[in-house]
Design an enzyme around this catalytic site. Structure first.
Site, PDB file in Angstrom:
ATOM      1  N   GLY A  53       0.821  -1.211   0.000  1.00 57.57           N
ATOM      2  CA  GLY A  53       0.000   0.000   0.000  1.00 57.57           C
ATOM      3  C   GLY A  53       0.851   1.255   0.000  1.00 57.57           C
ATOM      4  O   GLY A  53       0.609   2.192  -0.762  1.00 57.57           O
ATOM      5  N   HIS A  76      -0.231  14.654   7.795  1.00 56.61           N
ATOM      6  CA  HIS A  76       1.191  14.645   8.145  1.00 56.61           C
ATOM      7  C   HIS A  76       2.039  14.163   6.965  1.00 56.61           C
ATOM      8  O   HIS A  76       3.106  14.687   6.704  1.00 56.61           O
ATOM      9  CB  HIS A  76       1.391  13.750   9.372  1.00 56.61           C
ATOM     10  CG  HIS A  76       0.639  12.440   9.326  1.00 56.61           C
ATOM     11  ND1 HIS A  76      -0.713  12.366   9.060  1.00 56.61           N
ATOM     12  CD2 HIS A  76       1.048  11.160   9.462  1.00 56.61           C
ATOM     13  CE1 HIS A  76      -1.091  11.111   9.075  1.00 56.61           C
ATOM     14  NE2 HIS A  76      -0.044  10.355   9.298  1.00 56.61           N
ATOM     15  N   ASP A 110       8.492   6.857   8.183  1.00 57.42           N
ATOM     16  CA  ASP A 110       8.095   6.309   9.471  1.00 57.42           C
ATOM     17  C   ASP A 110       7.045   7.256  10.015  1.00 57.42           C
ATOM     18  O   ASP A 110       7.182   8.473   9.889  1.00 57.42           O
ATOM     19  CB  ASP A 110       9.298   6.215  10.415  1.00 57.42           C
ATOM     20  CG  ASP A 110       9.022   5.239  11.549  1.00 57.42           C
ATOM     21  OD1 ASP A 110       8.573   4.111  11.271  1.00 57.42           O
ATOM     22  OD2 ASP A 110       9.229   5.605  12.713  1.00 57.42           O
TER      23      ASP A 110
HETATM   24  P1  IMP Z   1       4.869   2.498  10.244  1.00 62.43           P
HETATM   25  O1  IMP Z   1       5.115   3.902   9.746  1.00 62.43           O
HETATM   26  O2  IMP Z   1       4.529   1.568   9.142  1.00 62.43           O
HETATM   27  O3  IMP Z   1       5.926   2.048  11.184  1.00 62.43           O
HETATM   28  O4  IMP Z   1       3.542   2.484  11.122  1.00 62.43           O
HETATM   29  C1  IMP Z   1       2.989   3.599  11.625  1.00 62.43           C
HETATM   30  C2  IMP Z   1       1.844   3.337  12.559  1.00 62.43           C
HETATM   31  O5  IMP Z   1       1.129   4.556  12.655  1.00 62.43           O
HETATM   32  C3  IMP Z   1       0.837   2.291  12.080  1.00 62.43           C
HETATM   33  O6  IMP Z   1       0.340   1.660  13.213  1.00 62.43           O
HETATM   34  C4  IMP Z   1      -0.240   3.127  11.414  1.00 62.43           C
HETATM   35  O7  IMP Z   1      -1.502   2.540  11.519  1.00 62.43           O
HETATM   36  C5  IMP Z   1      -0.185   4.427  12.189  1.00 62.43           C
HETATM   37  N1  IMP Z   1      -0.436   5.532  11.249  1.00 62.43           N
HETATM   38  C6  IMP Z   1       0.475   6.156  10.465  1.00 62.43           C
HETATM   39  N2  IMP Z   1      -0.114   7.075   9.685  1.00 62.43           N
HETATM   40  C7  IMP Z   1      -1.418   7.013   9.977  1.00 62.43           C
HETATM   41  C8  IMP Z   1      -2.548   7.718   9.467  1.00 62.43           C
HETATM   42  O8  IMP Z   1      -2.486   8.548   8.551  1.00 62.43           O
HETATM   43  N3  IMP Z   1      -3.717   7.372  10.022  1.00 62.43           N
HETATM   44  C9  IMP Z   1      -3.856   6.449  10.975  1.00 62.43           C
HETATM   45  N4  IMP Z   1      -2.844   5.752  11.486  1.00 62.43           N
HETATM   46  C10 IMP Z   1      -1.622   6.042  10.989  1.00 62.43           C
END
Ligand code: IMP
Length: 206
Positions: free
Chosen positions: A21, A190, A78
């Site tokens: 994704g 963000h 991240d």
């Molecule tokens: P990573 O960046 O893949 O390590 O994971 C980031 C974590 O933050 C995951 O648990 C995502 O579900 C959460 N996260 C990151 N961006 C978003 C967003 O835009 N909406 C909701 N959750 C987010």
């Protein structure tokens, strides 16, 4: 004058993610700049451990590892959710808070944990952060962080988003990230803010 290092049109870079994704989303953002992408997964690159205590630090680990292994510039991200009254938690541990004993992730459960930890505090301020780091095989790195500021709500609302979206209302709005049109979220998120900073500094000029 800028000390930033810029990619050239037609250059090929690694997207340091094994998540299909994320790869699709980032490839679509880069396509208008004439940047070609290949994923870390497609190159069979290992996934390094995220051992830093900041989003920029962890994105840097992923981007540098991929750039050095592939011999190409690499882009990593991240991101996570932070609650002011919890001193920024879950923060870099955002995905871990959703981890179940069987190894699957449950975000309804993760949101409940956040609510239970934060409900005793009057301050409901919260934000999402996204760090994007572009690294080159010679070790040069460029890092950018974007934030979406707002507050957390309970119960969670909406079904259009993912992760912690249903419990976050951005400043200036009334709908959660999960109730609003995804195009609206992508305009103010963000990730959009971090990408705007990255593109101004490091992507080929029109
Ligand atoms: P990573 O960046 O893949 O390590 O994971 C980031 C974590 O933050 C995951 O648990 C995502 O579900 C959460 N996260 C990151 N961006 C978003 C967003 O835009 N909406 C909701 N959750 C987010």
């Amino acid at each position: 004058m800028s000390a930033h290092r810029r990619l050239d049109r037609g250059e090929r870079i690694v997207i340091a993610t094994h998540n299909a994704g994320k790869l699709r989303e980032v490839a679509a953002l880069l396509a208008p700049f004439g940047i070609e992408t290949v994923s870390a997964g497609a190159l069979n690159l290992p996934e390094p451990a995220e051992t830093e205590d900041s989003f920029l630090g962890n994105a840097g680990i992923k981007a540098l590892a991929a750039a050095r292994a592939a011999g190409l510039p690499a882009l990593a991200d991240d991101s996570g959710f932070s609650v002011a009254s919890l001193a920024g938690a879950p923060g870099v541990r955002t995905a871990d808070w959703a981890m179940q004993p069987d190894g699957t992730r449950d975000y309804a459960e993760a949101m409940r944990k956040v609510m239970e930890a934060a409900q005793e505090f009057e301050d409901r301020s919260a934000w999402f952060s996204c760090a994007l780091v572009l690294a080159w095989p010679d070790g040069h790195i460029e890092g950018f962080e974007g934030r979406a500021m707002g507050h957390w709500v309970w119960p969670p609302r909406g079904a259009k988003g993912f992760g912690y979206d249903p419990m976050f209302v951005p400043d200036g709005g009334a709908e959660t990230f999960s109730e609003m049109d995804p195009a609206e979220k992508h305009r103010i998120s963000h990730r959009a803010r971090a990408f705007a900073l990255l593109s101004a500094a490091c992507l080929p000029r029109g």
